[in-house]
Design a protein around this motif. Structure first.
Motif, PDB file in Angstrom:
ATOM      1  N   PRO A   1       0.885  -1.195   0.105  1.00  0.00           N
ATOM      2  CA  PRO A   1       0.107  -0.092   0.072  1.00  0.00           C
ATOM      3  C   PRO A   1       0.621   1.305   0.054  1.00  0.00           C
ATOM      4  CG  PRO A   1      -0.973  -1.677   1.628  1.00  0.00           C
ATOM      5  CD  PRO A   1       0.477  -2.271   1.109  1.00  0.00           C
ATOM      6  N   PRO A   2       0.583   2.309  -0.729  1.00  0.00           N
ATOM      7  CA  PRO A   2       1.282   3.550  -0.683  1.00  0.00           C
ATOM      8  C   PRO A   2       1.343   4.016   0.617  1.00  0.00           C
ATOM      9  CG  PRO A   2      -0.507   3.495  -2.257  1.00  0.00           C
ATOM     10  CD  PRO A   2      -0.647   2.201  -1.440  1.00  0.00           C
ATOM     11  N   ARG A   3       0.532   3.689   1.593  1.00  0.00           N
ATOM     12  CA  ARG A   3       0.947   4.233   3.150  1.00  0.00           C
ATOM     13  C   ARG A   3       0.174   3.313   3.985  1.00  0.00           C
ATOM     14  NH1 ARG A   3       2.285   8.564   5.892  1.00  0.00           N
ATOM     15  NH2 ARG A   3       2.410   9.978   3.940  1.00  0.00           N
ATOM     16  N   GLY A   4       0.782   3.043   5.092  1.00  0.00           N
ATOM     17  CA  GLY A   4       0.235   2.050   6.082  1.00  0.00           C
ATOM     18  C   GLY A   4      -0.315   2.827   7.472  1.00  0.00           C
ATOM     19  N   GLN A   5      -0.293   2.115   8.449  1.00  0.00           N
ATOM     20  CA  GLN A   5      -0.950   2.747   9.801  1.00  0.00           C
ATOM     21  C   GLN A   5       0.093   2.051  10.744  1.00  0.00           C
ATOM     22  OE1 GLN A   5      -4.892   3.128  10.348  1.00  0.00           O
ATOM     23  NE2 GLN A   5      -4.600   4.152  12.088  1.00  0.00           N
ATOM     24  N   ILE A   6       0.991   1.224  10.416  1.00  0.00           N
ATOM     25  CA  ILE A   6       1.850   0.614  11.356  1.00  0.00           C
ATOM     26  C   ILE A   6       3.436   0.902  11.440  1.00  0.00           C
ATOM     27  CG2 ILE A   6       2.743  -1.894  11.970  1.00  0.00           C
ATOM     28  CD1 ILE A   6       0.048  -2.875  10.959  1.00  0.00           C
ATOM     29  N   TYR A   7       4.086   1.096  12.372  1.00  0.00           N
ATOM     30  CA  TYR A   7       5.590   1.043  12.288  1.00  0.00           C
ATOM     31  C   TYR A   7       6.228   0.136  13.040  1.00  0.00           C
ATOM     32  CZ  TYR A   7       5.475   3.460  16.840  1.00  0.00           C
ATOM     33  OH  TYR A   7       5.293   3.573  18.203  1.00  0.00           O
ATOM     34  N   SER A   8       7.324  -0.614  12.803  1.00  0.00           N
ATOM     35  CA  SER A   8       7.947  -1.600  13.361  1.00  0.00           C
ATOM     36  C   SER A   8       9.323  -1.218  13.868  1.00  0.00           C
ATOM     37  CB  SER A   8       8.087  -2.853  12.508  1.00  0.00           C
ATOM     38  OG  SER A   8       6.535  -3.383  12.050  1.00  0.00           O
ATOM     39  N   VAL A   9       9.661  -0.966  15.088  1.00  0.00           N
ATOM     40  CA  VAL A   9      10.831  -0.632  15.586  1.00  0.00           C
ATOM     41  C   VAL A   9      11.022  -0.764  17.039  1.00  0.00           C
ATOM     42  CG1 VAL A   9      10.143   1.817  16.210  1.00  0.00           C
ATOM     43  CG2 VAL A   9      12.579   1.167  15.418  1.00  0.00           C
TER      44      VAL A   9
ATOM     45  N   SER B   1       0.075   2.486  14.777  1.00  0.00           N
ATOM     46  CA  SER B   1       0.424   1.599  15.933  1.00  0.00           C
ATOM     47  C   SER B   1       1.687   0.816  15.710  1.00  0.00           C
ATOM     48  CB  SER B   1      -0.691   0.585  15.567  1.00  0.00           C
ATOM     49  OG  SER B   1      -2.114   0.925  16.092  1.00  0.00           O
ATOM     50  N   ALA B   2       2.203   0.554  16.905  1.00  0.00           N
ATOM     51  CA  ALA B   2       3.643  -0.084  16.641  1.00  0.00           C
ATOM     52  C   ALA B   2       3.262  -1.712  16.910  1.00  0.00           C
ATOM     53  CB  ALA B   2       4.436   0.116  18.187  1.00  0.00           C
ATOM     54  N   ARG B   3       3.835  -2.393  16.135  1.00  0.00           N
ATOM     55  CA  ARG B   3       4.098  -3.924  15.810  1.00  0.00           C
ATOM     56  C   ARG B   3       5.391  -4.322  15.535  1.00  0.00           C
ATOM     57  NH1 ARG B   3      -0.289  -2.743  17.257  1.00  0.00           N
ATOM     58  NH2 ARG B   3      -2.347  -3.354  16.501  1.00  0.00           N
ATOM     59  N   TYR B   4       6.169  -4.755  16.529  1.00  0.00           N
ATOM     60  CA  TYR B   4       7.360  -5.418  16.471  1.00  0.00           C
ATOM     61  C   TYR B   4       7.604  -6.743  16.710  1.00  0.00           C
ATOM     62  CZ  TYR B   4      12.389  -4.988  17.130  1.00  0.00           C
ATOM     63  OH  TYR B   4      14.132  -4.990  16.747  1.00  0.00           O
ATOM     64  N   ILE B   5       8.141  -7.442  15.951  1.00  0.00           N
ATOM     65  CA  ILE B   5       8.342  -9.137  16.411  1.00  0.00           C
ATOM     66  C   ILE B   5       9.957  -9.069  16.583  1.00  0.00           C
ATOM     67  CG2 ILE B   5       8.262 -11.353  15.380  1.00  0.00           C
ATOM     68  CD1 ILE B   5       6.066 -10.340  13.653  1.00  0.00           C
ATOM     69  N   CYS B   6      10.902  -8.229  16.085  1.00  0.00           N
ATOM     70  CA  CYS B   6      12.215  -8.506  16.257  1.00  0.00           C
ATOM     71  C   CYS B   6      12.739  -9.596  15.444  1.00  0.00           C
ATOM     72  CB  CYS B   6      12.756  -8.540  17.969  1.00  0.00           C
ATOM     73  SG  CYS B   6      14.454  -8.648  18.156  1.00  0.00           S
TER      74      CYS B   6
END
Length: 391
Positions: free
Chosen positions: A256-264, A295-300
């Motif tokens: 998608p051109p833009r999402g709503q999740i950052y992973s860090v 929203s933050a989603r981080y699995i590492c």
């Protein structure tokens, strides 16, 4: 770091018994028809719903062969051996006998990183599985692996060079968190054939990411996913455990051109530079260019975090100079771009960076084009101090 080239010899490795998949020479019997149930949209791409009727399944090898995009016989053979190795790794990871292989061993393996990055037995076994399979293909001249200090020479006239991280995220094995294999494939530089082995192998392995012929990753999770690009879009294949085939399930993926999740890793917030802190503060309050709270989603696990980002959009990142350009950043950036996304080090396009050493590290930001553009606009987003992570 060692400077001499490693010459691979046939290896033996621990594989749990009974072995799930038959020997490489055995041909799988594929059903002529399967029922395709209705499927929904998945974050920017869709699988066409089939309310009734039957369709012919297409396997990974059928797709890349003459019945599909026809990448050439040599590359088809290489991919066939690579997918077979990854099926063995998937079986090993899922085995109840892998617990001892997931334990950290002091002083084992790679001297290129810190103790935090030192390989575990499962890393080494996965590396040996892939090396042995690629050697049997007869199509690979050189392999550069995160688990080896120097390139591995295979066949002098092999048409391809492979770079790989054989088991990314292996620290998560004991917790049954997703892991993955990352790979990139280049053409062998024939103009270097006259050079000594060491120099030839090194220069072949340090090609710019713009020269990648193919790249991808294999995700070992609730399903085993082989996601790859051959320079004409990104396609995902899911392992059918009843037949042993990777089946095309997600053709022509578009991020998608833009999402709503950052992973860090948010725990490092106070180590971040001001620009990165401002960006994260802004988007999670819904005050960025996209007026929704992120929203933050981080699995590492880089493969897992990137796979989710590819499907749902947003950005997956590690702002410190930790990830490897050759084995991780270049292949995943090639996949991201082929899906309409971007790969950046926070200042420059990843694929435009010329590698100067095998284990070169850098920050990595992967994701939706609008999210990456907005992130880069904050300028100061590369973490230059790494308290607690000094190598």
């Amino acid at each position: 770091m060692l400077t001499s080239t490693i010459f691979v010899q046939p290896t033996s490795f621990l594989v749990p018994k009974p072995q799930i998949f038959p020997p490489k020479s055995t041909q799988f019997s594929l059903p002529t028809k399967i029922c395709n149930p209705k499927m929904s949209n998945f974050g920017g791409f869709s699988v066409k719903a089939q309310l009734s009727g039957e369709i012919e399944p297409k396997t990974l090898i059928e797709y890349v062969g003459k019945g599909g995009i026809d990448v050439g016989d040599d590359l088809v053979v290489l991919i066939d051996h690579l997918q077979y190795a990854c099926k063995k790794i998937a079986a090993l990871i899922a085995s109840p006998y892998n617990s001892s292989l997931g334990k950290f061993v002091e002083g084992s393996g790679n001297s290129s990183g810190s103790d935090r990055d030192a390989p575990k037995p499962l890393d080494i076994v996965s590396n040996e599985i892939i090396l042995s399979s690629l050697q049997r293909s007869g199509k690979v001249a050189v392999v550069a692996s995160e688990e080896n200090d120097a390139p591995v020479c295979m066949t002098d006239d092999g048409p391809f060079v492979v770079v790989m991280d054989p088991l990314d995220g292996s620290r998560n094995i004991d917790a049954s968190i997703p892991t993955g294999t990352i790979f990139g494939i280049y053409n062998r530089l024939k103009e270097l054939d006259h050079l000594p082995h060491n120099e030839k192998a090194s220069l072949n392995s340090l090609q710019s990411g713009t020269k990648l012929v193919a790249a991808g990753y294999v995700l070992y999770s609730s399903a085993t996913i082989f996601c790859a690009t051959f320079g004409s879009g990104v396609h995902s294949f899911t392992l059918d455990r009843s037949t042993g085939d990777f089946i095309l399930t997600h053709p022509s993926i578009q991020i998608p051109p833009r999402g709503q999740i950052y992973s860090v890793n948010d725990a490092r917030y106070f180590d971040w530079p001001e620009g990165l802190r401002q960006y994260i503060d802004t988007v999670r309050q819904g005050k960025g260019k996209y007026p929704k709270k992120y929203s933050a989603r981080y699995i590492c696990s880089l493969v897992a975090d990137f796979h989710r980002t590819l499907l749902y959009g947003g950005v997956a990142m590690n702002p410190r100079d930790h990830l490897r350009l050759v084995y991780e950043a270049n292949p995943l950036s090639f996949v991201a771009e082929q899906a309409g996304g971007k790969g950046s080090d926070g200042k420059s396009r990843i694929l435009s960076i010329q590698p100067i050493k095998l284990h070169q590290r850098l920050p990595l930001f992967l994701g939706s084009p609008e999210d990456i553009d907005e992130l880069e606009s904050y300028k100061d987003i590369q973490q230059t101090v790494n308290p607690g992570y000094e190598v």
